[in-house]
Design an enzyme around this catalytic site. Structure first.
Site, PDB file in Angstrom:
ATOM      1  CE  LYS A   1      23.900   2.124  11.631  1.00  0.00           C
ATOM      2  NZ  LYS A   1      25.086   2.317  10.772  1.00  0.00           N
ATOM      3  NE  ARG A  13      35.257   1.709  14.483  1.00  0.00           N
ATOM      4  CZ  ARG A  13      35.497   2.416  13.381  1.00  0.00           C
ATOM      5  NH1 ARG A  13      36.487   3.309  13.372  1.00  0.00           N
ATOM      6  NH2 ARG A  13      34.789   2.239  12.294  1.00  0.00           N
ATOM      7  CG  ASP A  21      24.631   0.495  14.760  1.00  0.00           C
ATOM      8  OD1 ASP A  21      24.442   1.281  15.706  1.00  0.00           O
ATOM      9  OD2 ASP A  21      25.530   0.639  13.914  1.00  0.00           O
ATOM     10  CG  ASP A  44      26.651   4.547  12.939  1.00  0.00           C
ATOM     11  OD1 ASP A  44      26.251   3.462  13.419  1.00  0.00           O
ATOM     12  OD2 ASP A  44      26.497   4.850  11.739  1.00  0.00           O
TER      13      ASP A  44
END
Length: 457
Positions: free
Chosen positions: A237, A311, A230, A307
């Site tokens: 990030k 979900r 990720d 980010d």
């Protein structure tokens, strides 16, 4: 039954290993030879939890050892032994009931673990000798180590393709059926959010579906977030936040290991495992903040933050799960940093729409010494996921209740009447502790298995 290298059946050359708590320390010490008493007194051994001492015989040869044990049913109470004791074979001479013996067996195996795929261990670890080993405990250990190995493997060697390959190997080993929908076929089969999150990577996103068991048995669906890396997407990030994101498939690792454990123990259940495997990468076709994606459930979602991708991949998987009308739906995900801020790394955050289900998992966690903590599905906080132009936003600009709002987002895709629990799990140890080496970790897994096992029996 093939034993892992941490164990041996041969007790002939084994050295005695005493397991002593503070309450019985004085009585035990008084029964030892004078030189052992003097030696342990000089080291101020009092049976404190996590302590370990060896002693020699009159010829200076290693003759025995004692471990301080606080909770005889906690596997981690024994996990310091393989690092504290010299190499050799050790046999527990303290009488143990079956539950304590299984805890010793499991804790020893957890304590021996090292991820050595890229760097060989230079230390010979001691072996535990028992006249008989519990096969279920060995399978539980294998499941815990499966999680650790999957999470510890760098994304270069644990992308969506590799995760699929492992799922296929597991399916073959247990005569399970497996299907995979990948790449553009995700759109054809109506998995738009899984496709959107993973489409920017050169590795195709996919939904892995494994099916096992007798149709007459209760149907359990296990879902796992399989974000193999990720970056954060276009909401990139920072370097520190991205450093360990190989672990963002920790939810998939838990779900896969639990399914494998259920199959290995042949529980009277019908299992469907769903893993949404993607890499959230940055590229010219990456999904963007402000995009609107219509999910498999036909709910329109505005992307507030790329980010908050876990979900998104899970919402299509949960929709698929509910289409199967399961008796129980469990999902595992390394979903939010907010859960770690609230509960720290050792306590996974449990959310459930059914009190009996939540209590069953919590009680199993207490019994197995694999604890969880229930968090509230506080539905007024759905206001943080309001969108002016879509049915729902995937995240919020507010820093409030981040773990709760993530769980509420997932609940939106769980059909009414479906018993569901979600585990927001860290899947990681930040530092070395006895039995918990830095790196991937299984949390809530043993408790989940115990809960399912009790449900079956």
């Amino acid at each position: 039954m093939t034993l892992p290298s941490a164990y041996t059946h041969d007790t002939t050359a084994a050295l005695p290993l005493h397991l002593i708590g503070k309450s019985d320390h004085a009585e035990w010490l008084a029964a030892q030879p004078a030189h052992v008493q003097a030696w342990l007194a000089s080291h101020r051994f009092d049976g404190s939890s996590g302590s370990a001492h060896t002693w020699a015989d009159a010829n200076g040869q290693l003759a025995g050892a004692v471990l301080g044990i606080e909770d005889a049913l906690d596997p981690y109470a024994y996990a310091h032994a393989p690092r504290a004791l010299p190499a050799g074979i050790w046999h527990a001479v303290t009488p143990l009931d079956p539950a304590a013996r299984n805890a010793l067996q499991l804790g020893w195996g957890l304590g021996c673990y090292r991820f050595d795929r890229y760097k060989a261990s230079t230390r010979t670890t001691p072996q535990l000798a028992l006249p008989g080993f519990d096969s279920e405990t060995l399978d539980i250990l294998a499941a815990c180590l499966r999680v650790r190995d999957l999470v510890n493997t760098p994304t270069e060697h644990m992308g969506p393709d590799e995760l699929e390959a492992i799922a296929r190997t597991v399916a073959t080993a247990h005569a399970a059926c497996i299907t995979v929908i990948a790449g553009e076929d995700l759109l054809t089969h109506n998995y738009p959010t899984i496709h959107a999150v993973g489409r920017a990577s050169h590795r195709a996103p996919r939904l892995i579906e494994l099916r096992w068991g007798d149709a007459a048995h209760p149907h359990i669906v296990l879902c796992g977030k399989g974000v193999c890396f990720d970056t954060g997407g276009l909401d990139l990030k920072a370097a520190a936040g991205m450093r360990n994101m190989k672990k963002d498939m920790g939810g998939a690792a838990h779900a896969l290991a639990l399914a494998e454990l259920v199959m290995a123990r042949k529980l009277p259940l019908r299992i469907t495992l769903l893993i949404a495997a993607v890499e959230n990468a940055v590229g010219p076709n990456a999904f963007r903040p402000g995009d609107i994606i219509t999910t498999r459930q036909n709910v329109s979602v505005e992307i507030d933050n790329t980010d908050a991708e876990g979900r998104l991949v899970l919402c299509d998987a949960l929709t698929r799960a509910c289409e199967l009308n399961p008796a129980l739906l469990l999902d595992f995900a390394t979903l939010t940093g907010a859960a770690r801020i609230a509960l720290g790394p050792d306590l996974p955050a449990l959310y459930a729409n059914d009190d009996a289900l939540a209590n069953a998992w919590l009680n199993a966690g207490m019994q197995t010494r694999d604890p969880l903590w229930r968090m509230p599905l506080w539905r007024p906080y759905l206001r943080y996921l309001t969108s002016g132009i879509a049915d729902l936003a995937n995240a919020s600009n507010s820093s409030m209740a981040g773990s709760v709002t993530a769980a509420l987002y997932l609940e939106r895709f769980v059909s009414e009447g479906t018993r569901w629990a979600h585990l927001d799990v860290y899947a990681w140890n930040d530092s070395d502790r006895p039995g918990r080496p830095a790196g991937g970790e299984a949390l809530g897994l043993r408790a989940a298995f115990a809960m399912l096992q009790a449900h079956c029996l």
